[in-house]
Design an enzyme around this catalytic site. Structure first.
Site, mmCIF file in Angstrom:
data_model
loop_
_atom_site.group_PDB
_atom_site.id
_atom_site.type_symbol
_atom_site.label_atom_id
_atom_site.label_comp_id
_atom_site.label_asym_id
_atom_site.label_seq_id
_atom_site.Cartn_x
_atom_site.Cartn_y
_atom_site.Cartn_z
ATOM 1 N N ALA A 392 5.859 9.394 0.335
ATOM 2 C CA ALA A 392 5.075 7.432 0.387
ATOM 3 C C ALA A 392 5.592 6.699 1.466
ATOM 4 C CB ALA A 392 5.188 7.182 -0.498
ATOM 5 N N CYS A 393 4.514 5.649 1.969
ATOM 6 C CA CYS A 393 5.169 5.472 3.300
ATOM 7 C C CYS A 393 3.530 4.466 3.625
ATOM 8 C CB CYS A 393 5.690 5.363 4.987
ATOM 9 S SG CYS A 393 4.208 5.727 5.915
ATOM 10 N N ASP A 394 4.531 3.035 5.096
ATOM 11 C CA ASP A 394 3.259 2.132 4.268
ATOM 12 C C ASP A 394 1.689 2.601 4.772
ATOM 13 O OD1 ASP A 394 2.201 -0.771 4.347
ATOM 14 O OD2 ASP A 394 2.511 -0.909 6.384
ATOM 15 N N SER A 400 6.581 8.901 6.447
ATOM 16 C CA SER A 400 6.087 9.786 5.187
ATOM 17 C C SER A 400 6.062 11.266 5.210
ATOM 18 C CB SER A 400 5.993 9.051 3.912
ATOM 19 O OG SER A 400 4.082 9.636 4.867
#
Length: 477
Positions: A392-394, A400
């Site tokens: 997961a990332c922003d 990600s």
């Protein structure tokens, strides 16, 4: 519980600010294609474009006035209130659009989620209280009546307030432009970017202002003040030549992904490992903006991702020399300053010492928090019954995605099957995920939405020692 899963002490303000930036990003990201389409239309057909065409140029104004804000409001409403929220957001946005004299991007990103929230709360209030057979009429008329009220309120009150606030921000930045001090924005931009707050400043400030300016003159320098790939290129080149161990080995690959792929998050860990290098990033950013100003150049839309290809693709006629010069100058200055910093540190191995780099980066973040122990001293818990791993990332589309793809290939290479590896934005990680992998600066934000999940914080989405440890333990299983 192992150190890798330990929850750091509260850093809620930064995490919530990151979440706000992520929310803006996920409102803008699905509509980037429409923004680029408008940018191409503008670059080609306005009087100063490549192929001036008075008839086709008539689309430029309505597209920026109506199409783009409505798309933003619709998306924002849907994120909060589903399909009914999307319609509610669009209804409210038309009041803003008609009641203002500027493209209502900021307004759309406010009224869309507000409309979604209003209809969501209404639906929750009446849930279970609607007589059987009356559901459709209640749903339709509630949306119509509440939408009507929001549209009127937006036209009379919300729109004028947002326009006034927008004009204040625009005047402040324009004052920097008029006095030649616009490069000073890099003092804010560069530290914010490496703390994963880049979406707050880009999607929240520079892109809306840039679209307004581009609608007037066909280009805007605002699109370049925080997205220039030059400073990051200079930093990574410096690590390639003067870095040590892991940093030196991984920097060349990061250059390709950062500069050509446009994923700027790749250079963030290099700055966090050696916070003093932020001076090189600031110097590079300032010199790039100054060069853009000297050549009086800009882009026709926001480059997303911030790749050199996106830069060149959105450069209007007559601006290529200045845009290319701004990127090269920024890279050169960043390279020189960062190289000097690395060389002055002599034989120190600080960039490979995760524990020391984390402790030093705390001063940049201005938060009195205790962070995880060094990656070299941590291990993952038991990996029994792992069926799904979520990176997961922003925004869920850059670092990600790259991390998930790389890790999936490593699993396949090791002959490990039966484990699903996918990438998501933090808020969209499914409940059936067994392990969530995030950058350590996003760990608390992940905790806000997934308190009961195993969260593995990393320094880098590819080549991180903790991911190697996870891979080893999965293989042992």
């Amino acid at each position: 519980m192992s150190d890798i899963q330990a929850t750091v002490p509260t850093q809620s303000f930064r995490a919530k600010l990151q979440a706000f930036g992520g929310f803006l990003t996920n409102m803008v990201l699905p509509n980037i294609g429409a923004f680029i389409a408008w940018g191409i239309l503008t670059a080609l057909f306005i009087p100063t474009g490549w192929l001036p065409n008075e008839q086709l140029a008539e689309i430029v104004g309505p597209a920026i006035t109506y199409l783009l804000p409505l798309l933003l409001a619709y998306t924002g409403g849907k994120m909060v209130g589903g399909k009914r929220g999307a319609v509610m957001g669009a209804i409210g946005a038309i009041g803003l659009i008609v009641g203002s004299d500027i493209p209502m991007f900021l307004g759309a990103m406010i009224i869309g989620p507000l409309g979604g929230w209003v209809i969501k709360k209404f639906d929750e209030a009446i849930e279970g209280n609607v007589p059987a057979g009356f559901e459709m009429i209640v749903n339709n008329f509630s949306l119509g009546i509440l939408g009507f009220l929001l549209m009127v309120v937006s036209y009379l009150f919300i729109g004028p307030v947002i326009e006034a606030a927008n004009n204040v921000v625009k005047s402040m930045i324009q004052a920097l432009v008029d006095t030649g001090m616009l490069p000073l924005l890099s003092i804010i931009n560069e530290p914010a970017k490496v703390l994963f707050l880049n979406n707050v400043i880009d999607q929240g400030i520079y892109y809306p202002l840039g679209m307004q300016k581009a609608a007037e003159v066909g280009k805007s320098i605002y699109f370049t003040v925080a997205s220039n790939p030059g400073p990051g290129l200079g930093l990574l080149l410096a690590y390639t030549f003067f870095g040590k161990k892991t940093a030196k080995r991984t920097a060349p690959g990061a250059i390709i992904i950062h500069f050509f792929g446009g994923i700027h998050e790749l250079y963030f860990p290099y700055v966090l490992m050696n916070p003093l290098t932020i001076l090189g990033m600031i110097a590079g950013g300032m010199s790039g903006i100054a060069t853009f100003q000297i050549f009086n150049v800009g882009l026709v839309a926001g480059p997303s991702p911030g790749s050199i290809f996106a830069y060149l693709g959105l450069t209007p006629k007559g601006n290529f020399l200045g845009i290319i010069a701004g990127v090269i100058v920024a890279a050169a200055v960043s390279f020189v300053v960062t190289s000097a910093i690395l060389k002055l540190q002599g034989e120190s191995d600080e960039e490979d010492d995760f524990e020391n780099s984390v402790e030093k980066s705390k001063s940049m973040k201005s938060e009195g928090k205790q962070i995880l122990n060094s990656a070299s001293n941590t291990s993952v818990d038991s990996v029994e019954n792992v069926n799904k791993i979520a990176f997961a990332c922003d925004a869920g589309a850059g670092s990600s995605a790259m991390g998930a793809t790389t890790f999936r290939k490593k699993l396949e290479k090791q002959g490990i099957s039966g484990i699903e590896v996918k990438h998501y934005r933090i808020e969209d990680v499914p409940q059936d995920a067994d392990i969530i992998v995030v950058h350590k600066n996003l760990q608390e934000r992940a905790r806000l939405s997934h308190e009961d999940k195993r969260i593995i914080p990393i320094e880098n989405y590819i080549g991180d020692p903790i991911l190697d440890k996870l891979l080893s333990e999965l293989k042992e299983k």
